[in-house]
Design a protein around this motif. Structure first.
Motif, PDB file in Angstrom:
ATOM      1  N   GLN A 110     -21.961 -74.303 -97.917  1.00  0.00           N
ATOM      2  CA  GLN A 110     -21.450 -74.269 -99.287  1.00  0.00           C
ATOM      3  C   GLN A 110     -21.674 -75.622 -99.958  1.00  0.00           C
ATOM      4  O   GLN A 110     -21.582 -76.669 -99.311  1.00  0.00           O
ATOM      5  N   VAL A 111     -21.950 -75.575-101.258  1.00  0.00           N
ATOM      6  CA  VAL A 111     -22.243 -76.746-102.070  1.00  0.00           C
ATOM      7  C   VAL A 111     -21.196 -76.829-103.174  1.00  0.00           C
ATOM      8  O   VAL A 111     -20.829 -75.807-103.754  1.00  0.00           O
ATOM      9  N   GLN A 112     -20.748 -78.050-103.474  1.00  0.00           N
ATOM     10  CA  GLN A 112     -19.739 -78.226-104.524  1.00  0.00           C
ATOM     11  C   GLN A 112     -20.420 -78.574-105.851  1.00  0.00           C
ATOM     12  O   GLN A 112     -21.151 -79.568-105.947  1.00  0.00           O
ATOM     13  N   ASN A 113     -20.189 -77.753-106.889  1.00  0.00           N
ATOM     14  CA  ASN A 113     -20.805 -78.053-108.184  1.00  0.00           C
ATOM     15  C   ASN A 113     -19.964 -79.074-108.966  1.00  0.00           C
ATOM     16  O   ASN A 113     -18.927 -79.542-108.495  1.00  0.00           O
ATOM     17  N   HIS A 114     -20.405 -79.423-110.184  1.00  0.00           N
ATOM     18  CA  HIS A 114     -19.727 -80.472-110.957  1.00  0.00           C
ATOM     19  C   HIS A 114     -18.298 -80.093-111.341  1.00  0.00           C
ATOM     20  O   HIS A 114     -17.475 -80.960-111.622  1.00  0.00           O
ATOM     21  N   GLU A 115     -18.008 -78.793-111.355  1.00  0.00           N
ATOM     22  CA  GLU A 115     -16.638 -78.351-111.686  1.00  0.00           C
ATOM     23  C   GLU A 115     -15.733 -78.341-110.456  1.00  0.00           C
ATOM     24  O   GLU A 115     -14.576 -77.964-110.538  1.00  0.00           O
ATOM     25  N   GLY A 116     -16.304 -78.746-109.293  1.00  0.00           N
ATOM     26  CA  GLY A 116     -15.511 -78.766-108.069  1.00  0.00           C
ATOM     27  C   GLY A 116     -15.447 -77.422-107.364  1.00  0.00           C
ATOM     28  O   GLY A 116     -14.707 -77.259-106.386  1.00  0.00           O
ATOM     29  N   GLU A 117     -16.219 -76.426-107.847  1.00  0.00           N
ATOM     30  CA  GLU A 117     -16.214 -75.101-107.214  1.00  0.00           C
ATOM     31  C   GLU A 117     -17.200 -75.084-106.052  1.00  0.00           C
ATOM     32  O   GLU A 117     -18.259 -75.709-106.123  1.00  0.00           O
ATOM     33  N   TRP A 118     -16.845 -74.331-104.997  1.00  0.00           N
ATOM     34  CA  TRP A 118     -17.739 -74.190-103.846  1.00  0.00           C
ATOM     35  C   TRP A 118     -18.664 -72.993-104.059  1.00  0.00           C
ATOM     36  O   TRP A 118     -18.219 -71.888-104.339  1.00  0.00           O
ATOM     37  N   ILE A 119     -19.972 -73.241-103.929  1.00  0.00           N
ATOM     38  CA  ILE A 119     -20.995 -72.215-104.133  1.00  0.00           C
ATOM     39  C   ILE A 119     -21.694 -71.959-102.802  1.00  0.00           C
ATOM     40  O   ILE A 119     -22.088 -72.904-102.105  1.00  0.00           O
ATOM     41  N   ASP A 120     -21.871 -70.694-102.441  1.00  0.00           N
ATOM     42  CA  ASP A 120     -22.649 -70.366-101.240  1.00  0.00           C
ATOM     43  C   ASP A 120     -24.107 -70.760-101.454  1.00  0.00           C
ATOM     44  O   ASP A 120     -24.700 -70.439-102.482  1.00  0.00           O
ATOM     45  N   ALA A 121     -24.671 -71.476-100.486  1.00  0.00           N
ATOM     46  CA  ALA A 121     -26.078 -71.874-100.540  1.00  0.00           C
ATOM     47  C   ALA A 121     -26.804 -71.106 -99.439  1.00  0.00           C
ATOM     48  O   ALA A 121     -26.735 -71.477 -98.263  1.00  0.00           O
ATOM     49  N   ILE A 122     -27.457 -70.027 -99.836  1.00  0.00           N
ATOM     50  CA  ILE A 122     -28.119 -69.154 -98.854  1.00  0.00           C
ATOM     51  C   ILE A 122     -29.603 -69.109 -99.175  1.00  0.00           C
ATOM     52  O   ILE A 122     -29.995 -68.723-100.277  1.00  0.00           O
ATOM     53  N   ALA A 123     -30.428 -69.523 -98.223  1.00  0.00           N
ATOM     54  CA  ALA A 123     -31.877 -69.559 -98.429  1.00  0.00           C
ATOM     55  C   ALA A 123     -32.495 -68.220 -98.054  1.00  0.00           C
ATOM     56  O   ALA A 123     -31.974 -67.490 -97.205  1.00  0.00           O
ATOM     57  N   GLU A 124     -33.632 -67.911 -98.686  1.00  0.00           N
ATOM     58  CA  GLU A 124     -34.451 -66.774 -98.262  1.00  0.00           C
ATOM     59  C   GLU A 124     -35.105 -67.123 -96.914  1.00  0.00           C
ATOM     60  O   GLU A 124     -35.189 -68.302 -96.551  1.00  0.00           O
ATOM     61  N   PRO A 125     -35.602 -66.116 -96.174  1.00  0.00           N
ATOM     62  CA  PRO A 125     -36.189 -66.391 -94.860  1.00  0.00           C
ATOM     63  C   PRO A 125     -37.322 -67.428 -94.880  1.00  0.00           C
ATOM     64  O   PRO A 125     -37.520 -68.142 -93.905  1.00  0.00           O
ATOM     65  N   ASP A 126     -38.066 -67.511 -96.003  1.00  0.00           N
ATOM     66  CA  ASP A 126     -39.201 -68.444 -96.052  1.00  0.00           C
ATOM     67  C   ASP A 126     -38.852 -69.758 -96.757  1.00  0.00           C
ATOM     68  O   ASP A 126     -39.739 -70.516 -97.134  1.00  0.00           O
ATOM     69  N   GLU A 127     -37.563 -70.046 -96.935  1.00  0.00           N
ATOM     70  CA  GLU A 127     -37.156 -71.232 -97.691  1.00  0.00           C
ATOM     71  C   GLU A 127     -36.428 -72.259 -96.825  1.00  0.00           C
ATOM     72  O   GLU A 127     -35.707 -71.900 -95.888  1.00  0.00           O
ATOM     73  N   LEU A 128     -36.616 -73.520 -97.177  1.00  0.00           N
ATOM     74  CA  LEU A 128     -35.782 -74.610 -96.677  1.00  0.00           C
ATOM     75  C   LEU A 128     -34.793 -74.975 -97.778  1.00  0.00           C
ATOM     76  O   LEU A 128     -35.124 -74.908 -98.955  1.00  0.00           O
ATOM     77  N   MET A 129     -33.597 -75.374 -97.394  1.00  0.00           N
ATOM     78  CA  MET A 129     -32.651 -75.926 -98.360  1.00  0.00           C
ATOM     79  C   MET A 129     -32.847 -77.445 -98.345  1.00  0.00           C
ATOM     80  O   MET A 129     -32.857 -78.056 -97.267  1.00  0.00           O
ATOM     81  N   ILE A 130     -33.046 -78.060 -99.500  1.00  0.00           N
ATOM     82  CA  ILE A 130     -33.303 -79.509 -99.545  1.00  0.00           C
ATOM     83  C   ILE A 130     -32.339 -80.165-100.525  1.00  0.00           C
ATOM     84  O   ILE A 130     -32.233 -79.739-101.682  1.00  0.00           O
ATOM     85  N   ASN A 131     -31.634 -81.196-100.053  1.00  0.00           N
ATOM     86  CA  ASN A 131     -30.658 -81.868-100.921  1.00  0.00           C
ATOM     87  C   ASN A 131     -30.855 -83.377-100.955  1.00  0.00           C
ATOM     88  O   ASN A 131     -31.471 -83.969-100.063  1.00  0.00           O
ATOM     89  N   VAL A 132     -30.321 -83.971-101.999  1.00  0.00           N
ATOM     90  CA  VAL A 132     -30.341 -85.420-102.196  1.00  0.00           C
ATOM     91  C   VAL A 132     -29.275 -86.056-101.306  1.00  0.00           C
ATOM     92  O   VAL A 132     -28.156 -85.545-101.204  1.00  0.00           O
ATOM     93  N   GLY A 133     -29.624 -87.187-100.660  1.00  0.00           N
ATOM     94  CA  GLY A 133     -28.652 -87.938 -99.875  1.00  0.00           C
ATOM     95  C   GLY A 133     -28.137 -89.149-100.647  1.00  0.00           C
ATOM     96  O   GLY A 133     -28.618 -89.486-101.739  1.00  0.00           O
TER      97      GLY A 133
END
Length: 316
Positions: free
Chosen positions: A212-235
């Motif tokens: 789960q990822v927290q958006n700017h409003e502080g809500e938790w969003i499910d982060a679910i990738a498709e089978p051919d996808e990587l999830m990539i985030n900023v550190g």
């Protein structure tokens, strides 16, 4: 924003300037808005992914006393095995409900860094484990290089700005096993809410619900990738370097519903780190009257050391 945007690296790699610019715009906006994208068109083949999961499942299925001999004292968990519950999120006492392995950099043409980095740990019981780990590491590093090139252009930097800092960088490939949950956890989740330390993280295994990822409003969003996808985030390193223009987003891995407690979860993040002497000083073109400089100058090595202490992986 209530959904993680999807982008396709083949747009950036195409010979078509319009497609390339489309990718730069899409990933730049996503990282300014929520700090996460799902990425297609990476360099991992289905065969390599299948081989990796097969090997890591075999490793985590080994008897505990066998795994324990690969837990190396005195290196802050940078290579080899880290047993269940050892790592915790910044500011938490409870250990996360996971065990993991670390593959590190395969240094080329740099004797100084060869001495600086701990050696990769070889698993004697599984001859293919280290080979498939190394190949996965290389392909994720290659994918990350092009993502950073797109971000350099988005930030009005020279396209290969990051290349010299990530070559032989202190990056980590971390296969994680979240074992079945046997009893009600006391304040512990599979991975408590945290931001990543590094430049960017490329995550394999985000196909099921859990991340789960927290958006700017502080809500938790499910982060679910498709089978051919990587999830990539900023550190945090990249966020700091860009004066928070690119967002290092808080994320977590929640425990599954009770009916799925008996199942294991596997995920494999690749933490892209630069060499330790990269200056993380705030980029001049990310500072203006509306966005004053937020951070003191620091190198990536100094920043990493501070954070490993906070995470409990280095004792002082």
């Amino acid at each position: 924003m209530n959904k993680v945007p999807s982008v396709d690296l083949s747009d950036f790699l195409s010979e078509d300037p319009a497609r390339k610019q489309k990718f730069i715009n899409e990933i730049g906006k996503a990282y300014e808005d929520i700090g996460f994208v799902a990425l297609k068109g990476h360099f991992l083949s289905d065969q390599l992914i299948e081989g990796l999961y097969s090997e890591i499942k075999k490793f985590f299925d080994l008897p505990q006393e066998v795994k324990d001999k690969y837990e190396i004292e005195g290196i802050g968990g940078q290579r080899g095995y880290t047993s269940f519950g050892k790592e915790h999120a910044k500011g938490r006492k409870e250990g996360d409900l996971k065990e993991f392995w670390h593959f590190g950099q395969y240094v080329e043409d740099n004797p100084k860094l060869e001495k600086e980095y701990p050696e990769n740990v070889q698993v004697a019981e599984l001859p293919n484990f280290n080979e498939v780990g190394k190949e996965t590491y290389k392909q994720l590093e290659k994918t990350a290089k092009y993502v950073l090139r797109a971000l350099a252009l988005h930030l009005d930097l020279e396209e290969t700005y990051f290349d010299k800092y990530i070559k032989n960088g202190n990056s980590i490939l971390r296969p994680i096993h979240y074992p079945p949950i046997k009893e009600e956890p006391k304040n512990a989740v599979r991975a408590a809410a945290h931001g990543d330390i590094n430049l960017i993280t490329l995550l394999m295994g985000a196909q099921g619900r859990g991340l789960q990822v927290q958006n700017h409003e502080g809500e938790w969003i499910d982060a679910i990738a498709e089978p051919d996808e990587l999830m990539i985030n900023v550190g945090d390193m990249l966020s700091r370097h860009t004066n928070n223009r690119l967002k290092s987003t808080i994320h977590q891995v929640i425990n599954p519903p009770k009916e799925l407690w008996g199942t294991s979860r596997y995920s494999v993040p690749f933490f892209m780190h630069p060499v330790s002497d990269m200056p993380l000083d705030v980029l001049e073109n990310c500072i203006d009257d509306e966005h004053p400089k937020l951070y003191d100058d620091i190198t990536s090595g100094e920043f990493l050391y501070e954070r490993l202490i906070e995470l409990g992986l280095i004792k002082v």
